[in-house]
Design a protein around this motif. Sequence first.
Motif, short mmCIF file in Angstrom:
data_model
loop_
_atom_site.label_atom_id
_atom_site.label_comp_id
_atom_site.label_asym_id
_atom_site.label_seq_id
_atom_site.Cartn_x
_atom_site.Cartn_y
_atom_site.Cartn_z
N THR A 195 -6.67 -1.25 6.63
CA THR A 195 -5.61 -0.13 6.73
C THR A 195 -4.94 -0.55 5.20
N ARG A 196 -4.31 -1.57 5.72
CA ARG A 196 -3.14 -2.21 4.24
C ARG A 196 -4.37 -2.23 3.13
N GLN A 254 -4.60 1.15 1.57
CA GLN A 254 -3.20 1.82 1.32
C GLN A 254 -2.92 1.27 -0.51
N GLU A 267 -2.59 3.84 -3.91
CA GLU A 267 -1.36 3.60 -4.45
C GLU A 267 -2.27 3.29 -5.87
N ALA A 326 2.21 -1.62 -0.90
CA ALA A 326 0.99 -1.94 0.55
C ALA A 326 1.38 -3.19 1.08
#
Length: 276
Positions: free
Chosen positions: A176-177, A180, A184, A208
């Motif tokens: 998920t990071r 993200q 971004e 992130a």
Amino acid sequence: MTTPDVRGLEQLERAVLDDTASLATALRQCLMLAGYAHHAELRAWALKELEGYTTTDELPPYRKVPAALEVVVDLNLPGQIIQGNTRRISTHQLPQPARDRGIGESAPIRQGVRELEAVVAHGDRVVRLSPPGSAEYVLQMTQEQHRLGNEAADITSLHWDVSVASIEGVLDHIRTRLTQFVAEVRAAMPPGQQNPDPNQIDSAAQQALNITGGDNSTFHIVAPNAKADGGSTANANVNEPAPTIPQPWWHRTTVIWGAVAALAAVAGVIATVIVK
């Protein structure tokens, strides 16, 4: 550096959005992207997730998972030996040096993602992780039982009982990071731009990957020769708060492992925890 010099975003995007692809593959794509962008902190984070964190590294909050503390007891009774009797304990039943070190019901997951993926793929429901210094703590706990007159009990293991679902949660958080981070970067790129520039990579990494924990503290990735504005250095170790004044551990909660020999042949498992 020109915009086309930062390559690899599309490959990374495909890797993180494919749940069937190895997370290690996505992290290697991130590592290459960070190399093109000359972003030391991003490279350091991807490499730590790939290779694992050492005991001197600050551990991200998402790599600390709830876990029960357990001990394994062998009972040396007249005429028989009962091995592998597992009992759950509380932090108050640990030797004082273990509590001073901050060992509790939260396990640090320091292994690299490939090893964690292998654990999940193996199909077990739980795994056992030993705290640092566990061999010494096991010896102290056994000696205390013998001192209390319970010479039949030998404690042979101290470990965390970690749910594999918690490890899956760690892997999902990392994916998920990464997702993200890609989002971004995409948000920072104007229409028509094919590849991100280093400033866009840096901004996305800050958004992130400077990870905010549950206490609103920020986890910073710090790499050798990193840029001056890349974050501050953090040296705190998981489960190692500032030490209190040490006392002999038997001055605190006493743990007595009783053996009832008369019930051994019927019950097969004999170990009772009595907390005074």
